[in-house]
Design an enzyme around this catalytic site. Structure first.
Site, PDB file in Angstrom:
ATOM      1  N   HIS A  54      -4.958 -15.977  -0.886  1.00 49.33           N
ATOM      2  CA  HIS A  54      -3.654 -16.217  -0.439  1.00 49.33           C
ATOM      3  C   HIS A  54      -2.944 -17.188  -1.068  1.00 49.33           C
ATOM      4  O   HIS A  54      -1.971 -17.027  -1.799  1.00 49.33           O
ATOM      5  CB  HIS A  54      -3.365 -16.105   1.036  1.00 49.33           C
ATOM      6  CG  HIS A  54      -2.091 -15.790   1.593  1.00 49.33           C
ATOM      7  ND1 HIS A  54      -1.697 -16.076   2.802  1.00 49.33           N
ATOM      8  CD2 HIS A  54      -1.020 -15.163   1.052  1.00 49.33           C
ATOM      9  CE1 HIS A  54      -0.474 -15.788   3.124  1.00 49.33           C
ATOM     10  NE2 HIS A  54      -0.123 -14.677   1.648  1.00 49.33           N
ATOM     11  N   CYS A  68      -4.164  -3.038 -12.152  1.00 54.67           N
ATOM     12  CA  CYS A  68      -3.236  -3.752 -11.516  1.00 54.67           C
ATOM     13  C   CYS A  68      -3.642  -4.731 -10.583  1.00 54.67           C
ATOM     14  O   CYS A  68      -2.938  -5.343  -9.852  1.00 54.67           O
ATOM     15  CB  CYS A  68      -2.520  -2.448 -10.718  1.00 54.67           C
ATOM     16  SG  CYS A  68      -3.433  -1.758  -9.474  1.00 54.67           S
ATOM     17  N   ARG A 117     -12.636 -11.277   0.016  1.00 59.28           N
ATOM     18  CA  ARG A 117     -11.931 -12.206  -0.732  1.00 59.28           C
ATOM     19  C   ARG A 117     -11.101 -13.317  -0.074  1.00 59.28           C
ATOM     20  O   ARG A 117     -10.629 -14.375  -0.654  1.00 59.28           O
ATOM     21  CB  ARG A 117     -10.936 -11.545  -1.810  1.00 59.28           C
ATOM     22  CG  ARG A 117     -10.020 -10.608  -1.301  1.00 59.28           C
ATOM     23  CD  ARG A 117      -9.434  -9.567  -2.398  1.00 59.28           C
ATOM     24  NE  ARG A 117      -8.661  -8.749  -1.923  1.00 59.28           N
ATOM     25  CZ  ARG A 117      -7.226  -8.491  -1.865  1.00 59.28           C
ATOM     26  NH1 ARG A 117      -6.707  -9.704  -2.048  1.00 59.28           N
ATOM     27  NH2 ARG A 117      -6.665  -7.507  -1.224  1.00 59.28           N
ATOM     28  N   GLU A 159     -10.267   1.525  -6.631  1.00 61.61           N
ATOM     29  CA  GLU A 159     -10.737   0.365  -5.763  1.00 61.61           C
ATOM     30  C   GLU A 159     -11.984   0.536  -4.974  1.00 61.61           C
ATOM     31  O   GLU A 159     -12.431  -0.711  -4.184  1.00 61.61           O
ATOM     32  CB  GLU A 159      -9.453  -0.254  -4.975  1.00 61.61           C
ATOM     33  CG  GLU A 159      -8.833   0.944  -4.353  1.00 61.61           C
ATOM     34  CD  GLU A 159      -7.397   0.583  -3.653  1.00 61.61           C
ATOM     35  OE1 GLU A 159      -7.181  -0.558  -3.461  1.00 61.61           O
ATOM     36  OE2 GLU A 159      -6.897   1.598  -3.123  1.00 61.61           O
ATOM     37  N   ASN A 199      -8.798  -6.293  -7.148  1.00 61.81           N
ATOM     38  CA  ASN A 199      -8.905  -7.179  -6.021  1.00 61.81           C
ATOM     39  C   ASN A 199      -9.855  -6.627  -5.043  1.00 61.81           C
ATOM     40  O   ASN A 199     -10.991  -7.190  -4.571  1.00 61.81           O
ATOM     41  CB  ASN A 199      -7.701  -7.537  -5.371  1.00 61.81           C
ATOM     42  CG  ASN A 199      -6.790  -8.270  -6.363  1.00 61.81           C
ATOM     43  OD1 ASN A 199      -6.900  -8.573  -7.285  1.00 61.81           O
ATOM     44  ND2 ASN A 199      -5.417  -8.453  -5.931  1.00 61.81           N
ATOM     45  N   ASP A 200      -9.643  -5.326  -4.570  1.00 57.92           N
ATOM     46  CA  ASP A 200     -10.520  -4.602  -3.616  1.00 57.92           C
ATOM     47  C   ASP A 200     -11.710  -4.148  -4.295  1.00 57.92           C
ATOM     48  O   ASP A 200     -12.790  -4.191  -3.566  1.00 57.92           O
ATOM     49  CB  ASP A 200      -9.695  -3.295  -3.131  1.00 57.92           C
ATOM     50  CG  ASP A 200      -9.027  -3.704  -1.723  1.00 57.92           C
ATOM     51  OD1 ASP A 200      -9.197  -4.752  -1.224  1.00 57.92           O
ATOM     52  OD2 ASP A 200      -8.023  -3.155  -1.327  1.00 57.92           O
ATOM     53  N   ARG A 215       4.437  -1.362  -4.112  1.00 51.10           N
ATOM     54  CA  ARG A 215       3.863  -1.548  -3.057  1.00 51.10           C
ATOM     55  C   ARG A 215       4.914  -0.708  -1.937  1.00 51.10           C
ATOM     56  O   ARG A 215       5.622  -1.470  -1.488  1.00 51.10           O
ATOM     57  CB  ARG A 215       3.170  -2.715  -2.715  1.00 51.10           C
ATOM     58  CG  ARG A 215       2.472  -3.232  -3.674  1.00 51.10           C
ATOM     59  CD  ARG A 215       1.756  -4.645  -3.217  1.00 51.10           C
ATOM     60  NE  ARG A 215       0.868  -5.321  -4.068  1.00 51.10           N
ATOM     61  CZ  ARG A 215       1.096  -6.095  -4.882  1.00 51.10           C
ATOM     62  NH1 ARG A 215       2.468  -6.494  -5.483  1.00 51.10           N
ATOM     63  NH2 ARG A 215       0.298  -6.776  -5.819  1.00 51.10           N
TER      64      ARG A 215
END
Length: 1022
Positions: free
Chosen positions: A595, A913, A876, A842, A865-866, A702
């Protein structure tokens, strides 16, 4: 998991004593090839430590950790002794469930057996069984427990009459999956019965899948033509399973205590505690369970022994329940009841004592807390995210506020390694942000009403502060997060929980923090990253109100330029940052996709995260150099190091300025290879800004923001208008819209889901959408309608394999056919559409099976990310491991390579992405792997396009080859840095080697040609 088969059961055994029984059990394991004869010594050693008798005539002998060398293969043998065997603790055993396990598999059987112990007559039936099937049936009979938990309670419902309460309760049970529509119809015709004290009961067996009890309380007691109403209980009776009787008993117990009149105003957690059997006047103590395997037999016995000793010494035997659990209150002196709770490491145990002697109660509770903290006979380690007991919020706040650390500060002119989070470099004195110290009394003599007035006024002041921050927040995402904080302050459940503490004589400060900490702790214990972040948000909000109550100012940054150093940073902290003064950011915790890193990138501040606790010991005013590209912090640098950094900063500023000037030019390598650079958006309102920054389209919209912004599912018109806003701003540029991606880790309030132990591996993304196809259908219809002839790309999240894609694509094909038919009927010709369908890669399984998925999609978009956290098995958001969740790990790069290869072989294109797409070191690697599109935050677009223009394809491919050859992400980054230091070829060098470069470029375009044989590039629709 161990399971029982009929071959595992030996009937009609006889033993002279318990040692003989153990010998026979050991012999049975040896005969079955499960253990060597030495295992018998392990069985005896375990009994010497603690009896393995469970209850209901059942014992579960198993070896010690030292005896695992005697285990040949995990297995189980069940021996029946019809005449019984006198066990060494005085109990009579009819059934031995003897286990040979090489780890802790026996815990699964233990948990299953605890379900048997509460049934009457089990020991007699086991002793008299004449077939293995009878024993299996008795041990394995599955009983669906009745449902009564926070999700079946509805407190403070604004009802006007009894019928509204009754329907609300029925709807609650349907949302919990316990009943269907027929039950609600039955409730409409039901005649509730008055139980007394304003509590009414309505029940039905119609359309019930599971016995359950919903209780709805009004905002305040209702005076109706039927009589006074303080609560309405809605009982669903499963006639086949039964199990509803315990629910009625809980309700009647509450009435026996005279608690009915006090139900309005209680929070759901307080009401659940009352229903669990906890007295409103009980004294409480809570403690986090640290045992690695939870309350299994050995620690449970120690806990029971502690409870019995507390009863002997202080005359008060404590009761026990689990925080946030619906299993009820049990006697801490009952082994079977304690085992039945199934408490796990990290859960909070809540002990209660209701005796008349307050001092004796407190002493008994202290004994229980001390026993648990000591490990209950086992060596225990603190949780990685250990926090002080929620019962002592002042101490926890003081501990956090001091900022004291055992770590020494880094030496002068030393370099602290960290994780690169936001590009850029900064030099400035540091300011270490530490939590404030809140000093207050825990008890108050002013009275509950006066303290409540103070709390209400302070909450209102805090809300006004947050609204002011919202108005000056940079970016809609930040404003949205702060708005969520402001809504948290209006949560009636929080205030109700605080009000309970006020009524017990606590001060406004202590009551408020207790409510905040309890709510945050429950979220931390029951979920993973997102709910843990939500818990941090709760504490952030709680500290703001505490600051108002105690007149304690929140940390105030210096007026001069500085580098902010902090343990971690949240939305409220970021919103207070003056970006004209904060030159850089350093956090002790976090990873590149945490974050804090994402927030720093959104503000364009050079940042590193995961620098470790030593940075918190740096003295305020010490000069730091923050290198957000290489992930380094230089502490009190030498003159030469500072001079090099100043030169680098000047170069970076020139690069930024040049990148901005050329932001509208395409991202084309030195040898003519084009890579699309597009924007990640969390809101359609930001599309125009992305275009202004040079975006060639949107690579990830999103769409869940549309759903989260409404109190109920947005209708077709609402969604069409929202998506149309982005398409209008893009002026013909493509829009990749990810379909609704919510689930257990980010739920919607109007789409309740069952609680999951691991929501990241549960019902989310396309899995969840396919359970409600009408929601996905409406969204697809809105996207296609809004797009018209403009380029729209529909992307499905969390797809694991081809079957899920086909399920989702069938909905798209059907909706598109309906829209096309309607258009043709109205206009006399089919519409012109530019539609592509793709999936997010992902989940590793999707990358590994990309070759089977690729023929049925137009594109893949890799969500690094995932994909990184699933591939490396690192959350993460994990406080200590997230720094290792690096998308440049060779395993992740291999999966991207496989995805690109499969896509290009079938004429599909590939985008990235995730955060890796804007990682300066990763851009060349991704281009070299053949990625066609990079989708990044809008602020990063000019620099990413500039980075692509600095490359040639041969260099990028060499970077990819080198990266894939490394064993770890650290080695990848070191190798790439070494390549950079060797120097990349200049424009002149590329031009002089044009022939070789063209050959490479032609080879790269072969895959494009397969898709372009009809004149279309892979990014275009046919």
């Amino acid at each position: 998991m161990l399971s029982l088969d009929r071959e595992d059961i030996l009937l009609a055994a006889h033993a002279s004593d318990w040692r003989d029984a153990l010998q026979q059990a050991a012999d049975a394991l040896v005969a079955g090839g499960r253990a060597t004869p030495d295992y018998r010594e392990g069985l005896l050693a375990r009994e010497a430590q603690s009896s393995t008798y469970l209850g209901q005539g059942i014992a579960i002998p198993h070896g010690t950790p030292d005896s695992r060398e005697a285990v040949l293969a995990t297995g189980v043998r069940v021996l029946q002794f019809p005449q019984g065997v006198e066990w060494h603790d005085g109990n009579r055993v009819f059934l031995l469930v003897t286990i040979a396990a090489q780890s802790d598999e026996h815990l699964d059987i233990l948990r299953a057996l605890t379900r048997v112990l509460d049934r009457d007559g089990v020991s007699e039936r086991l002793a008299s069984a004449t077939t293995a099937e009878e024993v299996l049936s008795e041990l394995g009979r599955e009983v669906v427990p009745p449902r009564l938990d926070a999700e079946t309670l509805l407190c403070g419902f604004p009802a006007r009459d009894r019928d509204e309460l009754m329907l609300a309760g029925a709807a609650r049970l349907r949302q919990a999956g316990c009943v269907s529509d027929g039950f609600i119809s039955a409730m409409l015709a039901a005649q509730p019965v008055a139980l007394g004290q304003g509590v009414w009961l309505a029940q039905s067996q119609q359309d019930v899948t599971r016995s359950a009890l919903a209780i709805v309380t009004p905002e305040k007691a209702l005076e109706t033509r039927h009589g006074r109403i303080t609560a309405l209980a809605c009982l669903a009776v499963d006639a086949q399973q039964g199990q509803h009787q315990p629910l009625l008993e809980r309700l009647l117990t509450l009435l026996e205590e005279g608690a009915g009149e006090s139900l309005p105003g209680l929070s759901a957690s307080a009401l659940l505690a009352r229903l669990s059997g906890e007295s409103a006047t009980a004294q409480l103590a809570q403690v986090v369970l640290l045992n690695a395997h939870g309350l299994h037999a050995r620690p449970a016995k120690q806990l029971v022994q502690a409870a019995r000793e507390a009863g002997e010494q202080h005359g008060a035997i404590p009761a026990l329940r689990l925080e946030g659990d619906d299993s009820g209150v049990v006697s801490a002196a009952s082994l079977t009841k304690v085992l039945g709770l199934g408490a796990r490491r990290g859960q909070t145990l809540i002990f209660s004592a209701s005796g008349d002697d307050s001092a004796a109660n407190q002493a008994a509770l202290s004994m229980m807390v001390s026993a648990v903290q000591a490990g209950l006979g086992e060596a225990v380690e603190p949780l990685a995210d250990w926090r002080a007991d929620a019962a002592t919020p002042l101490e926890a706040s003081e501990q956090q506020a001091t900022g004291d650390t055992q770590q020494a500060a880094p030496a002068a002119d030393s370099v602290v390694p960290a994780v690169a989070a936001s590009p850029g470099m900064a030099i400035a004195p540091c300011w270490v942000m530490r939590l404030p110290r809140f000093v207050y009394e825990t008890r108050s003599d002013a009275g509950a009403d006066r303290e409540a007035e103070r709390l209400v006024a302070s909450i209102q002041t805090a809300r006004e502060q947050l609204l002011a921050l919202v108005n000056r927040a940079e970016g809609a995402e930040m404003a949205e997060i702060l708005s969520m904080h402001e809504e948290m302050l209006g949560d009636p459940e929080l205030f109700a929980a605080a009000r309970e503490s006020l009524d017990e004589g606590h001060s406004a400060e202590a009551a408020w923090w207790s409510a905040i900490d309890s709510a945050a702790s429950a979220q931390e214990n029951l979920a993973d990253r997102l709910l843990a972040e939500r818990a941090a948000d709760l504490r952030d909000v709680g500290r703001r109100v505490l600051g108002v109550l105690t007149d304690t100012p929140l940390p105030s940054a210096p007026e001069t330029p500085h580098v902010l150093v902090t343990e971690d940073i949240g939305p409220s902290d970021v919103a207070r940052l003056d970006t004209t003064r904060v030159r850089g950011l350093v956090t002790a915790l976090g990873g590149a996709t945490s974050h804090s890193a994402i927030l720093a990138r959104s503000l364009g501040i050079p940042a590193v995260v995961g620098a470790g606790p030593s940075v918190l010991a740096i003295a305020d005013g010490s000069e730091l150099i923050v290198d957000g590209e290489r992930g380094r912090v230089s502490v009190m640098p030498s003159a030469s190091r500072r001079a090099r950094a100043e030169e680098a900063i000047a170069g970076h500023e020139q690069r930024q300025a040049a990148a901005w000037e050329s932001r509208m030019a395409p991202a084309t390598t030195l040898d003519g290879h084009h890579v699309e650079v597009v924007a990640n958006l969390g809101n359609t309102a930001h599309a125009g800004d992305a275009v202004e920054r040079g975006a060639e389209g949107v690579g990830l919209l999103r769409t869940e923001f549309v759903f989260m912004a409404h109190p109920q599912a947005p209708d077709l018109a609402t969604q069409t208008a929202q998506y149309g806003e982005a398409l209008d701003a893009l002026e013909g540029r493509p829009l990749v819209a990810r379909t609704l991606d919510v689930g257990g880790d980010k739920p919607l309030p109007y789409w309740p889901l069952p609680r999951e132990d691991n929501p990241f591996l549960g019902l989310r993304g396309i899995r969840l959408a396919l359970t409600r196809p009408e929601v996905l259908e409406t969204q697809v219809r809105a996207l296609l309608t809004a797009a018209g002839a403009r380029p729209i790309r529909l992307m499905f999240p969390m797809v694991k394999d081809l079957a899920e894609l086909r399920g989702a694509r069938a909905i798209v094909d059907r909706v598109r056919a309906e829209l096309d038919a309607a258009y043709a009927a109205e206009h006399g010709q089919p519409p012109v559409r530019d539609v592509q369908v793709g999936v997010m890669i992902e989940i590793p399984s999707a990358a590994l099976t990309a070759a089977s998925i690729a023929p049925e999609v137009d594109f893949f978009s890799v969500g690094t990310n995932d994909l990184t956290q699933y591939t490396l098995a690192i959350d993460r958001g994990h406080a200590t491991l997230s720094a290792q969740a690096d998308g440049l790990h060779p395993a992740v790069l291999r999966l991207i390579e496989m995805t690109v290869s499969a896509a290009h072989a079938h004429g599909a294109w590939v985008g990235v992405c995730g955060e890796l797409a804007s990682d300066d070191q990763a851009v060349g690697v991704l281009v070299g792997l053949g990625v066609d599109e990079l989708s990044v935050s809008s602020r990063q677009i000019p620099l990413v396009k500039a980075r692509v223009r600095e490359l040639d394809l041969a260099t990028a491919r060499e970077q990819a080859r080198v990266a894939l050859a490394q064993p770890t992400s650290e080695d990848v980054r070191s190798a790439l840095e070494a390549l950079l230091e060797q120097g990349e070829p200049s424009v002149a060098e590329v031009t002089s080697g044009a022939a070789d470069s063209k050959a490479d470029s032609d080879a790269d375009s072969d895959a494009d040609s397969s898709a372009a044989s009809n004149g279309h590039s892979p990014r275009e629709s046919v």
